[in-house]
Design an enzyme around this catalytic site. Structure first.
Site, PDB file in Angstrom:
ATOM      1  CG  HIS A   1      -5.617  -1.999   8.912  1.00 49.13           C
ATOM      2  ND1 HIS A   1      -5.984  -0.509   9.208  1.00 49.13           N
ATOM      3  CD2 HIS A   1      -4.619  -1.967   8.839  1.00 49.13           C
ATOM      4  CE1 HIS A   1      -4.744   0.040   9.717  1.00 49.13           C
ATOM      5  NE2 HIS A   1      -3.479  -0.807   9.219  1.00 49.13           N
TER       6      HIS A   1
ATOM      7  CG  ASN B   1      -8.913  -1.095  11.902  1.00 51.04           C
ATOM      8  OD1 ASN B   1      -7.993  -1.809  11.425  1.00 51.04           O
ATOM      9  ND2 ASN B   1      -9.372   0.005  11.499  1.00 51.04           N
TER      10      ASN B   1
ATOM     11  CG  ASP C   1      -0.271  -0.424   2.552  1.00 43.07           C
ATOM     12  OD1 ASP C   1       0.903  -0.475   2.361  1.00 43.07           O
ATOM     13  OD2 ASP C   1      -0.819  -0.779   3.709  1.00 43.07           O
TER      14      ASP C   1
END
Ligand code: GLP
Length: 240
Positions: A136, A134, A67
Protein backbone atom coordinates in the site's frame (compact mmCIF):
# COMPACT_ATOMS: atom_id res chain seq x y z
CA UNK A 1 12.56 4.87 -12.30
CA UNK A 2 15.79 5.59 -10.44
CA UNK A 3 16.76 2.97 -7.88
CA UNK A 4 19.14 4.26 -5.22
CA UNK A 5 20.64 1.60 -2.96
CA UNK A 6 22.00 3.05 0.26
CA UNK A 7 23.81 0.94 2.86
CA UNK A 8 22.25 1.60 6.22
CA UNK A 9 18.96 3.20 7.27
CA UNK A 10 20.93 6.29 8.33
CA UNK A 11 22.53 6.58 4.89
CA UNK A 12 19.15 6.18 3.20
CA UNK A 13 17.67 8.87 5.45
CA UNK A 14 20.50 11.32 4.71
CA UNK A 15 20.18 10.78 0.95
CA UNK A 16 16.42 11.26 1.16
CA UNK A 17 16.83 14.50 3.12
CA UNK A 18 19.34 15.73 0.54
CA UNK A 19 16.84 15.11 -2.25
CA UNK A 20 14.10 17.04 -0.41
CA UNK A 21 16.54 19.87 0.35
CA UNK A 22 17.64 20.05 -3.30
CA UNK A 23 13.98 20.39 -4.27
CA UNK A 24 13.48 23.21 -1.75
CA UNK A 25 16.58 25.04 -2.97
CA UNK A 26 15.44 24.82 -6.56
CA UNK A 27 11.80 25.59 -5.73
CA UNK A 28 11.47 27.35 -2.34
CA UNK A 29 7.68 27.43 -2.75
CA UNK A 30 7.47 23.69 -3.35
CA UNK A 31 4.33 21.80 -2.39
CA UNK A 32 5.63 18.76 -0.50
CA UNK A 33 3.60 15.59 -0.16
CA UNK A 34 4.47 13.96 3.16
CA UNK A 35 4.19 10.46 4.63
CA UNK A 36 4.01 9.03 8.12
CA UNK A 37 5.34 5.68 9.38
CA UNK A 38 8.69 4.61 10.81
CA UNK A 39 10.42 4.76 7.43
CA UNK A 40 10.67 8.56 6.99
CA UNK A 41 11.48 9.31 10.66
CA UNK A 42 15.25 9.41 9.97
CA UNK A 43 14.72 11.70 6.97
CA UNK A 44 12.57 14.05 9.07
CA UNK A 45 15.27 14.12 11.78
CA UNK A 46 17.88 15.06 9.16
CA UNK A 47 15.60 17.78 7.75
CA UNK A 48 14.97 19.17 11.25
CA UNK A 49 18.73 19.26 11.93
CA UNK A 50 19.43 20.98 8.62
CA UNK A 51 16.66 23.53 9.12
CA UNK A 52 18.01 24.31 12.58
CA UNK A 53 21.49 24.91 11.11
CA UNK A 54 20.09 27.09 8.33
CA UNK A 55 20.97 24.65 5.52
CA UNK A 56 17.35 24.38 4.41
CA UNK A 57 14.23 26.49 4.87
CA UNK A 58 10.54 25.58 4.69
CA UNK A 59 9.44 29.21 5.08
CA UNK A 60 7.93 29.47 1.60
CA UNK A 61 6.94 25.82 1.16
CA UNK A 62 3.67 24.06 1.95
CA UNK A 63 2.78 20.45 2.60
CA UNK A 64 -0.02 17.95 2.19
CA UNK A 65 0.07 14.65 4.05
CA UNK A 66 -1.07 11.45 2.44
CA UNK A 67 -3.51 10.19 5.00
CA UNK A 68 -5.08 10.16 8.46
CA UNK A 69 -7.00 7.67 10.56
CA UNK A 70 -10.76 7.97 10.98
CA UNK A 71 -12.40 7.74 14.36
CA UNK A 72 -9.70 9.31 16.50
CA UNK A 73 -9.38 13.06 17.08
CA UNK A 74 -6.52 14.97 15.43
CA UNK A 75 -5.40 15.79 18.99
CA UNK A 76 -4.87 12.08 19.84
CA UNK A 77 -1.19 11.14 20.23
CA UNK A 78 -1.90 8.25 17.82
CA UNK A 79 -3.07 10.53 14.99
CA UNK A 80 -0.94 11.35 11.97
CA UNK A 81 -1.48 15.03 12.87
CA UNK A 82 0.40 14.30 16.10
CA UNK A 83 3.08 12.27 14.32
CA UNK A 84 3.84 15.10 11.91
CA UNK A 85 3.86 17.69 14.67
CA UNK A 86 6.31 15.61 16.70
CA UNK A 87 8.68 14.57 13.90
CA UNK A 88 8.69 17.60 11.61
CA UNK A 89 6.29 20.51 11.99
CA UNK A 90 7.41 21.52 15.50
CA UNK A 91 11.05 21.40 14.36
CA UNK A 92 11.11 23.28 11.04
CA UNK A 93 9.99 26.70 9.86
CA UNK A 94 6.80 26.13 7.87
CA UNK A 95 4.55 29.21 8.09
CA UNK A 96 1.41 28.73 10.20
CA UNK A 97 -1.31 27.26 7.99
CA UNK A 98 1.14 25.96 5.37
CA UNK A 99 0.86 22.30 6.44
CA UNK A 100 -2.20 20.18 5.72
CA UNK A 101 -3.53 16.78 6.69
CA UNK A 102 -6.91 15.34 5.77
CA UNK A 103 -9.65 15.50 8.41
CA UNK A 104 -10.16 11.90 9.48
CA UNK A 105 -13.58 12.67 10.87
CA UNK A 106 -15.01 14.78 8.05
CA UNK A 107 -16.39 11.96 5.90
CA UNK A 108 -16.93 12.35 2.15
CA UNK A 109 -16.97 16.16 2.39
CA UNK A 110 -13.43 16.09 3.81
CA UNK A 111 -12.28 13.89 0.90
CA UNK A 112 -13.63 16.35 -1.63
CA UNK A 113 -12.29 19.44 0.08
CA UNK A 114 -8.82 17.90 0.59
CA UNK A 115 -8.54 16.92 -3.06
CA UNK A 116 -9.71 20.39 -4.11
CA UNK A 117 -7.21 22.07 -1.81
CA UNK A 118 -4.31 20.09 -3.32
CA UNK A 119 -5.56 20.94 -6.81
CA UNK A 120 -5.72 24.64 -5.92
CA UNK A 121 -2.14 24.43 -4.66
CA UNK A 122 -1.17 23.21 -8.15
CA UNK A 123 -0.74 19.54 -7.08
CA UNK A 124 2.30 18.19 -5.27
CA UNK A 125 5.83 18.97 -6.48
CA UNK A 126 7.65 16.27 -4.52
CA UNK A 127 5.73 13.39 -2.96
CA UNK A 128 7.46 11.34 -0.25
CA UNK A 129 6.11 7.80 0.21
CA UNK A 130 6.74 4.75 2.35
CA UNK A 131 5.40 1.33 1.40
CA UNK A 132 3.22 -1.00 3.45
CA UNK A 133 4.12 -4.69 3.71
CA UNK A 134 1.22 -5.43 1.34
CA UNK A 135 2.33 -2.77 -1.16
CA UNK A 136 0.00 0.00 0.00
CA UNK A 137 0.96 3.64 -0.52
CA UNK A 138 -0.76 6.19 1.70
CA UNK A 139 -3.64 3.96 2.75
CA UNK A 140 -4.41 2.76 -0.78
CA UNK A 141 -4.82 -0.91 0.02
CA UNK A 142 -4.58 -3.81 -2.47
CA UNK A 143 -7.76 -3.81 -4.53
CA UNK A 144 -9.16 -4.52 -7.99
CA UNK A 145 -8.75 -0.90 -9.13
CA UNK A 146 -6.61 2.18 -8.57
CA UNK A 147 -8.65 4.81 -6.64
CA UNK A 148 -8.43 8.17 -8.37
CA UNK A 149 -8.91 10.81 -5.69
CA UNK A 150 -8.88 11.29 -1.91
CA UNK A 151 -11.28 8.74 -0.41
CA UNK A 152 -12.26 6.77 2.68
CA UNK A 153 -10.88 3.24 3.04
CA UNK A 154 -11.39 0.21 5.23
CA UNK A 155 -7.96 -0.93 6.33
CA UNK A 156 -6.85 -4.51 5.61
CA UNK A 157 -6.26 -6.74 8.59
CA UNK A 158 -2.53 -6.96 7.71
CA UNK A 159 -2.28 -3.14 7.87
CA UNK A 160 -4.11 -3.03 11.20
CA UNK A 161 -1.72 -5.71 12.51
CA UNK A 162 1.38 -3.92 11.16
CA UNK A 163 0.33 -0.58 12.64
CA UNK A 164 -0.78 -2.03 15.99
CA UNK A 165 2.84 -1.78 17.23
CA UNK A 166 2.31 1.97 17.45
CA UNK A 167 -0.81 1.69 19.65
CA UNK A 168 -1.09 0.82 23.33
CA UNK A 169 -3.54 -1.94 22.48
CA UNK A 170 -4.22 -3.61 19.11
CA UNK A 171 -7.97 -3.09 19.65
CA UNK A 172 -7.38 0.69 19.52
CA UNK A 173 -6.07 0.69 15.92
CA UNK A 174 -8.65 2.48 13.75
CA UNK A 175 -10.34 0.32 11.10
CA UNK A 176 -10.82 3.15 8.61
CA UNK A 177 -8.78 5.98 7.17
CA UNK A 178 -8.86 8.83 4.67
CA UNK A 179 -6.15 8.82 2.03
CA UNK A 180 -5.06 10.62 -1.11
CA UNK A 181 -5.94 8.42 -4.08
CA UNK A 182 -3.51 6.76 -6.44
CA UNK A 183 -4.54 9.41 -8.97
CA UNK A 184 -3.70 12.20 -6.49
CA UNK A 185 -0.27 10.66 -5.85
CA UNK A 186 0.43 10.09 -9.57
CA UNK A 187 -0.21 13.80 -10.28
CA UNK A 188 2.88 14.71 -8.25
CA UNK A 189 5.66 16.10 -10.43
CA UNK A 190 8.26 13.96 -8.68
CA UNK A 191 8.02 11.00 -6.29
CA UNK A 192 10.48 9.69 -3.69
CA UNK A 193 9.59 6.31 -2.21
CA UNK A 194 11.58 4.95 0.71
CA UNK A 195 11.86 1.43 2.10
CA UNK A 196 14.16 -0.11 4.66
CA UNK A 197 14.59 -3.37 6.52
CA UNK A 198 14.27 -7.10 5.73
CA UNK A 199 10.49 -7.05 6.03
CA UNK A 200 10.19 -4.79 2.95
CA UNK A 201 12.53 -6.75 0.64
CA UNK A 202 9.84 -8.99 -0.89
CA UNK A 203 7.30 -6.21 -1.51
CA UNK A 204 10.01 -3.95 -2.99
CA UNK A 205 10.80 -6.69 -5.52
CA UNK A 206 7.12 -7.21 -6.37
CA UNK A 207 6.26 -3.52 -6.56
CA UNK A 208 9.13 -2.31 -8.73
CA UNK A 209 10.16 -5.43 -10.66
CA UNK A 210 6.81 -7.21 -10.95
CA UNK A 211 3.54 -6.70 -12.76
CA UNK A 212 1.74 -3.33 -12.50
CA UNK A 213 -1.46 -4.26 -10.68
CA UNK A 214 -3.83 -2.67 -8.14
CA UNK A 215 -3.21 -5.80 -6.05
CA UNK A 216 0.20 -4.18 -5.35
CA UNK A 217 -0.73 -0.46 -5.29
CA UNK A 218 2.89 0.79 -5.30
CA UNK A 219 3.49 -0.99 -8.61
CA UNK A 220 1.63 1.84 -10.36
CA UNK A 221 4.68 4.02 -9.70
CA UNK A 222 6.43 2.13 -12.53
CA UNK A 223 4.23 4.25 -14.83
CA UNK A 224 5.28 7.62 -13.36
CA UNK A 225 7.88 9.62 -15.24
CA UNK A 226 9.99 10.77 -12.25
CA UNK A 227 10.27 8.28 -9.41
CA UNK A 228 13.24 7.67 -7.13
CA UNK A 229 13.10 4.42 -5.14
CA UNK A 230 15.49 4.78 -2.21
CA UNK A 231 16.37 1.64 -0.27
CA UNK A 232 18.69 0.46 2.46
CA UNK A 233 20.71 -2.69 1.72
CA UNK A 234 18.19 -4.91 3.52
CA UNK A 235 15.15 -3.73 1.58
CA UNK A 236 17.20 -4.00 -1.65
CA UNK A 237 18.31 -7.57 -0.91
CA UNK A 238 16.02 -9.34 -3.42
CA UNK A 239 16.18 -6.97 -6.39
CA UNK A 240 18.38 -7.53 -9.45
C1 GLP B 1 1.17 3.24 7.10
C2 GLP B 1 1.03 4.56 6.34
C3 GLP B 1 1.86 4.55 5.08
C4 GLP B 1 3.24 4.02 5.37
C5 GLP B 1 3.13 2.57 5.76
C6 GLP B 1 4.47 1.93 6.08
O1 GLP B 1 0.08 2.40 7.01
N1 GLP B 1 -0.29 4.91 6.03
O2 GLP B 1 1.91 5.86 4.53
O3 GLP B 1 4.06 4.14 4.25
O4 GLP B 1 2.27 2.42 6.86
O5 GLP B 1 4.84 2.23 7.40
P1 GLP B 1 6.28 2.05 7.97
O6 GLP B 1 7.12 3.12 7.37
O7 GLP B 1 6.13 2.22 9.45
O8 GLP B 1 6.75 0.68 7.57
Amino acid sequence: MDIVKAGTYEEMSELAAELVEAELRERPQAVLGLATGSTPEGMYAALARDCESGKVSFAEASSYNLDEYCGIPASSPDSYHAFMEEHLFSKVNFQPGATHLPDGNGGEAACESYEKSIEQAGWVDLQVLGIGNNGHIGFNEPSDHFPVATHLVKLKQETIDANSRLFEDASLVPREAITMGIGTIMKARRILILANGDAKAEIVKRAFFGEVTPEVPASVLQLHRDVTVMLDARAAALIP
